[in-house]
Design a protein around this motif. Sequence first.
Motif, PDB file in Angstrom:
ATOM      1  N   MET B 401       0.937  -1.226  -0.085  1.00  0.00           N
ATOM      2  CA  MET B 401       0.069  -0.081  -0.132  1.00  0.00           C
ATOM      3  C   MET B 401       1.116   1.284   0.008  1.00  0.00           C
ATOM      4  N   ASN B 402       0.240   2.418  -0.284  1.00  0.00           N
ATOM      5  CA  ASN B 402       1.116   3.476  -0.088  1.00  0.00           C
ATOM      6  C   ASN B 402       0.326   4.644   0.606  1.00  0.00           C
ATOM      7  N   GLN B 403       1.200   5.795   1.017  1.00  0.00           N
ATOM      8  CA  GLN B 403       0.401   7.025   1.752  1.00  0.00           C
ATOM      9  C   GLN B 403      -0.358   7.549   0.802  1.00  0.00           C
ATOM     10  N   ARG B 404      -1.658   7.966   1.354  1.00  0.00           N
ATOM     11  CA  ARG B 404      -2.687   8.579   0.313  1.00  0.00           C
ATOM     12  C   ARG B 404      -2.227  10.127   0.273  1.00  0.00           C
ATOM     13  N   ILE B 405      -2.782  10.590  -0.734  1.00  0.00           N
ATOM     14  CA  ILE B 405      -2.819  11.816  -1.238  1.00  0.00           C
ATOM     15  C   ILE B 405      -4.039  12.573  -1.020  1.00  0.00           C
ATOM     16  N   GLN B 406      -4.077  13.810  -0.022  1.00  0.00           N
ATOM     17  CA  GLN B 406      -5.267  14.392   0.292  1.00  0.00           C
ATOM     18  C   GLN B 406      -5.159  15.815  -0.324  1.00  0.00           C
ATOM     19  N   ILE B 407      -6.335  16.417  -0.714  1.00  0.00           N
ATOM     20  CA  ILE B 407      -6.525  17.641  -1.511  1.00  0.00           C
ATOM     21  C   ILE B 407      -7.303  18.651  -0.478  1.00  0.00           C
ATOM     22  N   SER B 408      -6.860  19.901  -0.292  1.00  0.00           N
ATOM     23  CA  SER B 408      -7.583  20.728   0.618  1.00  0.00           C
ATOM     24  C   SER B 408      -8.608  21.482  -0.376  1.00  0.00           C
ATOM     25  N   SER B 409      -9.667  22.026   0.229  1.00  0.00           N
ATOM     26  CA  SER B 409     -10.433  22.841  -0.934  1.00  0.00           C
ATOM     27  C   SER B 409      -9.651  23.929  -1.385  1.00  0.00           C
ATOM     28  N   ARG B 410      -8.594  24.304  -0.921  1.00  0.00           N
ATOM     29  CA  ARG B 410      -7.782  25.258  -1.395  1.00  0.00           C
ATOM     30  C   ARG B 410      -6.706  25.078  -2.544  1.00  0.00           C
ATOM     31  N   GLY B 411      -7.062  23.648  -2.748  1.00  0.00           N
ATOM     32  CA  GLY B 411      -6.062  23.113  -4.101  1.00  0.00           C
ATOM     33  C   GLY B 411      -4.705  22.553  -3.442  1.00  0.00           C
ATOM     34  N   GLU B 412      -4.398  22.557  -2.177  1.00  0.00           N
ATOM     35  CA  GLU B 412      -3.209  22.300  -1.653  1.00  0.00           C
ATOM     36  C   GLU B 412      -3.138  20.649  -1.580  1.00  0.00           C
ATOM     37  N   ILE B 413      -2.050  19.995  -1.953  1.00  0.00           N
ATOM     38  CA  ILE B 413      -1.729  18.812  -2.286  1.00  0.00           C
ATOM     39  C   ILE B 413      -0.964  18.239  -1.100  1.00  0.00           C
ATOM     40  N   LEU B 414      -1.377  17.223  -0.215  1.00  0.00           N
ATOM     41  CA  LEU B 414      -0.792  16.960   0.765  1.00  0.00           C
ATOM     42  C   LEU B 414      -0.569  15.338   0.695  1.00  0.00           C
ATOM     43  N   VAL B 415       0.706  15.012   0.986  1.00  0.00           N
ATOM     44  CA  VAL B 415       1.289  13.741   0.683  1.00  0.00           C
ATOM     45  C   VAL B 415       2.260  13.297   1.758  1.00  0.00           C
ATOM     46  N   GLY B 416       1.976  12.133   2.256  1.00  0.00           N
ATOM     47  CA  GLY B 416       3.203  11.824   3.328  1.00  0.00           C
ATOM     48  C   GLY B 416       4.409  11.176   2.745  1.00  0.00           C
ATOM     49  N   LYS B 417       5.283  11.184   3.668  1.00  0.00           N
ATOM     50  CA  LYS B 417       6.615  10.347   3.031  1.00  0.00           C
ATOM     51  C   LYS B 417       7.233   9.936   4.354  1.00  0.00           C
ATOM     52  N   ASN B 418       7.758   8.636   3.966  1.00  0.00           N
ATOM     53  CA  ASN B 418       8.295   7.678   4.886  1.00  0.00           C
ATOM     54  C   ASN B 418       9.611   7.715   4.520  1.00  0.00           C
ATOM     55  N   ASP B 419      10.738   7.728   5.376  1.00  0.00           N
ATOM     56  CA  ASP B 419      12.177   7.601   4.970  1.00  0.00           C
ATOM     57  C   ASP B 419      12.596   6.352   5.775  1.00  0.00           C
ATOM     58  N   GLY B 420      13.574   5.749   5.527  1.00  0.00           N
ATOM     59  CA  GLY B 420      14.285   4.730   6.246  1.00  0.00           C
ATOM     60  C   GLY B 420      15.635   4.305   5.799  1.00  0.00           C
ATOM     61  N   PHE B 421      16.115   3.665   6.842  1.00  0.00           N
ATOM     62  CA  PHE B 421      17.720   3.059   6.481  1.00  0.00           C
ATOM     63  C   PHE B 421      17.573   2.016   5.824  1.00  0.00           C
ATOM     64  N   TRP B 422      16.467   1.275   6.199  1.00  0.00           N
ATOM     65  CA  TRP B 422      16.430  -0.288   5.836  1.00  0.00           C
ATOM     66  C   TRP B 422      15.251  -0.579   5.000  1.00  0.00           C
ATOM     67  N   VAL B 423      15.262  -0.181   3.721  1.00  0.00           N
ATOM     68  CA  VAL B 423      14.083  -0.342   2.792  1.00  0.00           C
ATOM     69  C   VAL B 423      14.668  -1.047   1.732  1.00  0.00           C
ATOM     70  N   LEU B 424      14.457  -2.342   1.580  1.00  0.00           N
ATOM     71  CA  LEU B 424      15.286  -3.161   0.708  1.00  0.00           C
ATOM     72  C   LEU B 424      14.141  -4.220   0.029  1.00  0.00           C
ATOM     73  N   GLY B 425      13.773  -4.133  -1.221  1.00  0.00           N
ATOM     74  CA  GLY B 425      12.819  -4.784  -1.934  1.00  0.00           C
ATOM     75  C   GLY B 425      11.517  -5.053  -1.123  1.00  0.00           C
ATOM     76  N   ASN B 426      11.219  -6.026  -0.742  1.00  0.00           N
ATOM     77  CA  ASN B 426      10.122  -6.374   0.169  1.00  0.00           C
ATOM     78  C   ASN B 426      10.134  -6.118   1.654  1.00  0.00           C
ATOM     79  N   SER B 427      11.452  -5.924   2.066  1.00  0.00           N
ATOM     80  CA  SER B 427      11.531  -5.681   3.364  1.00  0.00           C
ATOM     81  C   SER B 427      11.610  -4.346   3.837  1.00  0.00           C
ATOM     82  N   ARG B 428      10.877  -3.651   4.286  1.00  0.00           N
ATOM     83  CA  ARG B 428      10.668  -2.402   4.551  1.00  0.00           C
ATOM     84  C   ARG B 428      10.444  -1.877   6.160  1.00  0.00           C
ATOM     85  N   SER B 429      11.314  -1.183   6.732  1.00  0.00           N
ATOM     86  CA  SER B 429      11.319  -0.738   8.159  1.00  0.00           C
ATOM     87  C   SER B 429      11.669   0.856   8.081  1.00  0.00           C
TER      88      SER B 429
END
Lengths: 433, 495
Positions: B401-429
């Motif tokens: 799955m992924n972070q959802r994108i939300q749009i405000s009534s003012r047209g602002e685009i909100l998006v989440g972002k995760n970062d990690g040291f250990w994100v390899l293939g299907n192994s995500r942390s």
Amino acid sequence: MNFKKAATIATAVGALAAVSVPAFALENEFHGMYRLRAMMSNYENAAGGALLDDASTLTVFEQRARLQYTAKANADLKLVTQFEIDSSWGDAAYSNGRGTGGAMGADTVNLETKHVYLDYNCPLTGANFKVGIQAQSDAYKGVLFNDDLAGIFAAKKFGAVTATAGFARLEDAGNASPVGKKTNDLFLLDAKFAVSKDLSVGGSYYLVRTDILQAKASDMHMVGVNAAAKFGIVNADAFVAYQGGKELYSATRRDVSAFAAQVGAKVNLDKAGTVRADVLYLSGDDGAGSTTNAWQTMDSGVTSSAALTSASNNYYGSKMMLLVRNVYNMDSDKALVYNLSNLTLLTAGYDAKISDKLGASVNLGYAMLNEKGALSSSSIGTELNAQVDYKMFDNLTASLQAAYVFVGDGAVNGTGKGADDPYLTALMLNYTF
Amino acid sequence: MKKMIILLAALLVPLTVVPSFAAQIRLFVAGISATGVQNRDEMQATLQTLLASRLNGDSIAAVGSASEADVVVTGTYVIFGKIFSLDAIAKTAAGKTVTRAFVQGESQDELIPAVGKLADKLSAELVKMSSNSQKPVPAPSMVARPNVTISGTSAVLPVSGGDFIKPREQETNTTNGWLSKRLIGAANLMAIGKTLPDGGREIFLAEAHRITFYRQGNDMTLVSEAELGSEGKIISLDTFPVNDGSLDVYVTMINAGEPSSQVWQVKNDKLVLVAEKMPFYFRSASLAGGAKKLYAQAVGREDDFYGDVAEATRNGSTVIMKNPIKMPRYGTIYNFNQFRDHDGTTFTVVIDPDGYLIVYDQEMKELWRSNDKFGGSELYFQKDDTINARVTGSIYRWVFMNQRIQISSRGEILVGKNDGFWVLGNSRSYKRGAVYCFVWNGSSLEEKWRTRETQNYMPDYSFDEARNELLILQTVQRPGITTRGASSLSIKKVE
């Protein structure tokens, strides 16, 4: 060139490099796996051979590591590579050769290249191309081929239809020095039509052209149709396929008229688990006449011999462990029916999800020859197997496997005497990422 | 002897070079907007490259993205008749202006030298700033805008005169937000329910096999929870009001590789199952910042997400679909949204599987693609893939799955972002997350603000536009073999 000028140039080059790197940077993607399978069996090991009587119990420890590296230039272009390191504990050390390096001392040159191919979306046609040594399977659950091969495959969506065309050079009789003559080639056309969310149908034409074992090239044609559908809690799939032309891997090249059919269903019983049932029929030949009715299947090494010594086909969906090839097999890749032909296979299974981490399945299968020839019986055997999976982490599963085959008189016994029933128990750690 | 000296010098070079990198200012030239020129896009990219290469030096390292940078430079290039002006502004990652500079010229021949002069001016000021920052300085105060969550990546500042560093947010106090207590269960998903008369709100959280219902006031109060059994895995949690005043909680579950979704309602503070076994993915969303609607998408025999996304209405466990929406490449019900520009033209924005934000026009042609990655989730479901197990080693295929994108009534685009040291293939942390806000400037998405990075993986977020508050869910402890893990919820006011 004076020092100042050289330093200026070096600085400029360095600055350009610093700025340029992000633009040229490849995106790196890694996948891989590690599997250890510790087996106790009277049948399953890396040595060749058939069933034995008084077969003694053996223990084998096999491991496999795979590393897949994908270099993505952008969303439409990537290079996919996969490498494999197989070893059986105690096999050899300080040697050069695939599948070894598990003896004390290790230090073996044993890296195998499994895949090297370009995967790109053509900017002109929008089709996806895979070019190089890659994994490919037929649309018939692997009963013709499911293996690694070198070729070019293009797929494109036209609305609800996905069409695939491909060519693969399966073998060149020149082997290490290909001469471009005496080859074994595959031509493929596949189409899949998603009729609705609950129904998809497909059709195929495959052509295998070879002149390796005779002077004149001959063709084996295959046409087939397949379908997958959902009816409430039941997921069903089926295929029928017909083969004509000339038989594969034979110097005599008789005419072929062979037939395959399959039907399977999976019923989701929600909390109670999942029940599966499947029937596979692959025609056999009675040996009479100039036409063979034996289902033709792919083999990976036929230059030196017309015999099927290794298999490029499988039927992993049956979940059998000994009757047909097991998906978890590594160097000990043996099965009572190794190459799929002249076979009726009936299987049923049950999968339970006991908890988020614990799952189990039991399977029952019966295999018989469609043409028994000179054998006293057509029964190959009845297999009962079970597997318990414990998910230690999301990516690491520990499994306990057990399988027993009540061998039938139709199974080929290497000694000509009565064969012991083969069994297998295995403890497996499977890590994938 | 001469050779020995050269060799020694060569060996000493790395020793002298390495420390100098430590004091370098990491700078990113975000963009130069060009006005009154032909081939505007090409000119903008050229100026950006020229300025970056001329700023790059011993004291300044040009980096490839804003997230890596201490200083972000933007600029404008304007032509009036034959005269041009090249203006630039350098800001810290937190948005504080560091310096401004400009150069002018009278012909195109002077443009490249002008870029060099501009770089010299900026470099001088930035180096001065860098040397000053070696001296202890008070941390930038958040008092002036205590409710703003806009932040930079340099969240850690040296403590005056000491050897310890502490997060800037702690240094400036944390009164700009609300933080829940530790919540039992590592929730993957969050949905906002009704607003309560006392100003609180209903919050629903979902773990893999459990939904929990909280009331959020001064504290998070657990009201009830429901265990859904291990046969299915929850991949989406959404709320949607019903005409009778009640609230449907849509729980999209995957059972045996297929969606088998449920609807729950709160009745007398209990979670009650009102519909089940619906073979659809569900999501409630405000497309283009409009009214919140319920959407559904089906699964196919060959496709994980089949066909169009459509508006959905529920009658018992029967779902009626209408007004289908075509998905662009990579688009699924969970990773897309729409926004409108000033002219009312609708665009579609998607997070692709590699994490890049992509904007499509109405013909679903790609207009823009981000340079940085966004999204990122540890939540996945699995599909049977026995035919490929020979290659992958697993009889399952992983669908993340992924972070959802939300749009405000003012047209602002909100998006989440995760970062990690250990994100390899299907192994995500993942280990930290943030929410980014963008606006469409006609040619690209421009970052407007972003939240400070969380100290933990951010599985989900939600923007409550009515109250202008951002709710951020964090995993403070991952589930173990015998434990459910734990979460926390923070709420930030957005100005």
